[in-house]
Design an enzyme around this catalytic site. Structure first.
Site, PDB file in Angstrom:
ATOM      1  N   HIS A 196       0.831  -1.207   0.000  1.00 53.27           N
ATOM      2  CA  HIS A 196       0.000   0.000   0.000  1.00 53.27           C
ATOM      3  C   HIS A 196       0.870   1.262   0.000  1.00 53.27           C
ATOM      4  CE1 HIS A 196      -3.719   2.280   1.172  1.00 53.27           C
ATOM      5  NE2 HIS A 196      -2.793   3.125   1.612  1.00 53.27           N
ATOM      6  N   GLU A 197       1.770   1.366   0.957  1.00 53.56           N
ATOM      7  CA  GLU A 197       2.608   2.567   1.044  1.00 53.56           C
ATOM      8  C   GLU A 197       3.559   2.666  -0.139  1.00 53.56           C
ATOM      9  OE1 GLU A 197       1.656   4.728   3.002  1.00 53.56           O
ATOM     10  OE2 GLU A 197       0.384   3.443   4.238  1.00 53.56           O
ATOM     11  N   HIS A 255       1.857   4.438  -2.929  1.00 53.53           N
ATOM     12  CA  HIS A 255       1.979   5.892  -2.778  1.00 53.53           C
ATOM     13  C   HIS A 255       3.362   6.357  -3.231  1.00 53.53           C
ATOM     14  CE1 HIS A 255      -1.784   6.769  -0.844  1.00 53.53           C
ATOM     15  NE2 HIS A 255      -1.549   6.043   0.230  1.00 53.53           N
TER      16      HIS A 255
END
Length: 698
Positions: free
Chosen positions: A484-485, A488
């Site tokens: 997820h990170e 980003h």
């Protein structure tokens, strides 16, 4: 260095004040002292004022080039960029490596920084020039048009059209809100880190896996204990405890400690802060001409209106609630089968019996997977995935970092050119807040000489730490968090825009989670797991049979998980659709606001709001729904990869070109349609989650 005229000795120079003499111009963390921040902030404000004065005093007719471009193009100039640079570092340190002195400094600087931001946005001469450009300008490229539109609307939404009394009141509201948001975060960090559950009798920890016991022993040593076990409210400690510990009384103690954070009768109580923030935001929005704060926020979101947000939440609630009700019934049945027919399932029992039910159904849990998820191998696997999809490569770099735990990497594009710097901060520690996030120390933009200035991106997590006996072995959920990170991070690293304010993750808030949630899809793909998941001792690959169980269990308790996110979205919207002064009891209001999405028992003495950082201090106010909004997008987008091949380079390149590299240069729906060819549909999400809509009989 500067020379002292009296002694002739060289005096130390504040490292923020000059170009960083480091590889790629990264932040010289090893040279920054606590006293440097205040000096740099004050000087940065002065330089900002100087820059604005130059724009305002220019006698020439205001144009896009001498007003908008000049203002944005000073980004990266070590003279005029001082405030942005020091603010980025201070923000990082307050989240990752804080202390009492740094927090006191932040409290001191907050009013100055908010006043400075207001001085710019409420400057009538500057706004007059920007309005002139907005009303009369040359032909603009789409990116230039977006920059101008954002600038003009930004001033209007910051009070530029208010009279002097309105501007004065707006200053008061924003300065108070900024200070309270900071206090909220500091209170939460202090209270969370102050708690420890100290156990000396290992018999009380029956059911706990060895990895959790080893970590608790190490934590005891860190907390100054000569023996025993220490459990904290950090996720790598709290989650295994609630999942495995057989002692129900201890689970209750941990649960209550976590869910009563910042509502006790002490200096860290956040309830009054929450009420005040809600009212400050409502008054701010109404001062600017909006009915509610949510109306103000959603004007600049893909959802566009309160009605559309509630439509999404209600549509998801209708689709997922039947599944959640079935899951909860199964959970209760499992608990009663284990404990007896008169057993009442309580909130501190949910994780424990969910684990039992999952084991019964799929014979899989986090501890089975840990040996195959060594952190270094996971990092290698995620980096290799990016190389396969986009051709980029990673090389660990010897550059300054703010803590020994932090790793730094140089990132290179498929043609070998430098792409970005990536920092990775994996483990919890005393001065670090909980959760996981991505940030940037330097954004991407094209400078005045035409150079493509590349970004410096950081991902921060709180993963299971290594112990003297074992390396860092992750849970499957931690792998998903990393993906997820990292999504980003890719959004930031692939940025390729002209203006810094439009690059990378500078997109509408309900679009920003698409790249991150998109990456999570790879976690359950066998072809991806095969690239890195090997036993840390034997080197044996993760067995196909176990991968099969991972895939089959993907949607375990998916209805319950969805309702949890819906409940947070409902709570957020309830606070921020207030039209008059909020005078209610926060705890009681919370219980009512999300009631239709809550299936289990609500305890009157617990409260989420007082620790709900996303909406109280993290920028998600009136925007928490965006996680579900983006989930619709990510499921729809990944369906393309499933059809064309999850490692399809051409598909990935299209995703990069249409979305990841474009930042906020176009309307997000326009960008999405360029990639997908159509607007997203909720059906892809329902199909992925195995949810079938109930159809009404005629």
């Amino acid at each position: 260095m500067e020379k002292d005229v009296n002694t002739g000795e060289k005096q130390r120079q504040n490292p923020f004040f000059a170009d960083y003499d480091t590889p790629h111009g990264v932040v010289p963390f090893d040279k920054i002292a606590l006293g440097d921040y205040e000096e740099a902030i004050i000087e940065g404000i002065r330089r900002d004022d100087e820059k604005i004065a130059l724009i305002v005093s220019n006698p020439a007719e205001p144009t896009f080039d001498n007003t908008l471009i000049y203002h944005d193009a000073t980004k990266g100039d070590s003279y005029y960029d001082l405030l942005d640079r020091v603010s980025a570092v201070l923000s990082c340190m307050l989240s990752c490596e804080t202390c009492d002195k740094l927090e006191a400094l932040a409290q001191k600087m907050s009013p100055l920084l908010t006043k400075h931001a207001n001085d710019i946005s409420l400057n009538p001469q500057l706004f007059a020039k920007i309005k002139r450009v907005h009303d009369h300008h040359r032909a603009l490229s789409p990116e230039e048009a977006m920059l101008l539109d954002n600038a003009y609307k930004g001033f209007v939404r910051s009070g530029a059209l208010l009279d002097e009394a309105g501007k004065k009141r707006l200053r008061e509201l924003t300065e108070e809100a900024a200070l309270l948001s900071l206090q909220f975060s500091q209170n939460l960090l202090k209270e969370r880190k102050a708690y420890e559950l100290y156990i000396t009798d290992e018999k009380q920890l029956a059911g706990m896996p060895q990895t959790a016991l080893d970590a608790a022993r190490a934590a005891a040593e860190e907390h100054g204990k000569n023996s025993g076990f220490v459990f904290t409210l950090d996720a790598p400690s709290y989650t295994p405890f609630m999942t495995y510990c057989r002692d129900r009384s201890l689970r209750k103690e941990m649960y209550m400690a976590y869910n009563t954070l910042c509502i006790k009768d002490n200096a860290q109580n956040n309830l009054a802060i929450c009420s005040r923030l809600i009212n400050l935001r409502r008054e701010t929005a109404q001062l600017l001409g909006y009915n509610t704060y949510a109306d103000f926020v959603l004007e600049h979101r893909m959802a566009t209106s309160v009605e559309n947000v509630y439509h999404l939440l209600d549509e998801l609630l209708a689709a997922y609630k039947p599944a959640a009700e079935k899951e909860q019934a199964e959970l209760v049945a499992t608990a009663k089968k284990t404990e007896g027919g008169d057993f009442e399932l309580m909130p501190w029992d949910s994780a424990y019996y969910s684990h039992k039910l999952r084991m019964e159904r799929y014979n899989i849990d986090a501890e089975m997977l840990r040996p195959y998820l060594k952190l270094e191998n996971v990092v290698s696997g995620v980096f290799s995935l990016a190389e396969t999809l986009y051709g980029i490569t990673f090389k660990e770099a010897a550059i300054p970092v703010y803590h020994p735990d932090v790793k730094a990497y140089e990132v290179f594009d498929s043609d070998g050119s430098f792409l970005a710097v990536l920092y990775a901060d994996f483990f919890p520690r005393k001065g670090k807040r909980g959760g996981a996030w991505m940030t940037e120390f330097q954004e991407q933009w094209i400078d005045r000489k035409g150079n493509n200035v590349r970004p410096h991106v950081s991902v921060v997590m709180n993963f299971t730490k290594p112990t003297p006996e074992k390396p860092a072995l992750l849970t499957f959920g931690e792998v998903e968090t990393f993906l997820h990170e990292f999504g980003h991070a890719l959004h930031g690293m692939f940025a390729n825009t002209r203006f810094a304010s439009l690059s990378g993750t500078n997109v509408w808030w309900d679009f920003v989670e698409l790249p991150s949630q998109f990456m999570e899809n790879f976690a359950v793909e066998k072809a991806f797991l095969r690239t890195f998941a090997v036993h840390y001792e034997t080197g044996e690959p993760l067995p196909d049979e176990l991968i099969g169980r991972i895939v089959k269990s993907r949607n375990f308790m998916v209805g319950t998980a969805c309702l949890r996110q819906i409940s947070f979205g409902l709570l957020d919207m309830a606070y921020h659709t207030q039209t008059s002064e909020f005078q209610g009891d926060i705890i009681a209001f919370e219980k009512q606001a999300w009631a239709k999405a809550i299936l289990g028992k609500q305890l009157p003495e617990t409260c989420m709001t007082a620790q709900f950082s996303h909406i109280m201090a993290g920028g998600y106010a009136a925007g928490y729904y965006s996680y579900k909004w983006a989930e619709v997008l990510d499921a729809d987008a990944f369906a393309v990869f499933k059809k064309e091949g999850i490692f399809n380079r051409a598909t990935a390149q299209r995703f990069r070109d249409c979305i990841l590299s474009k930042g906020g240069t176009e309307h997000p729906m326009a960008l999405y349609k360029k990639f997908r060819g159509a607007e997203p549909d909720i059906e892809a999400l329902l199909q992925r989650n195995g949810i079938k809509r109930e159809t009404k009989q005629a």
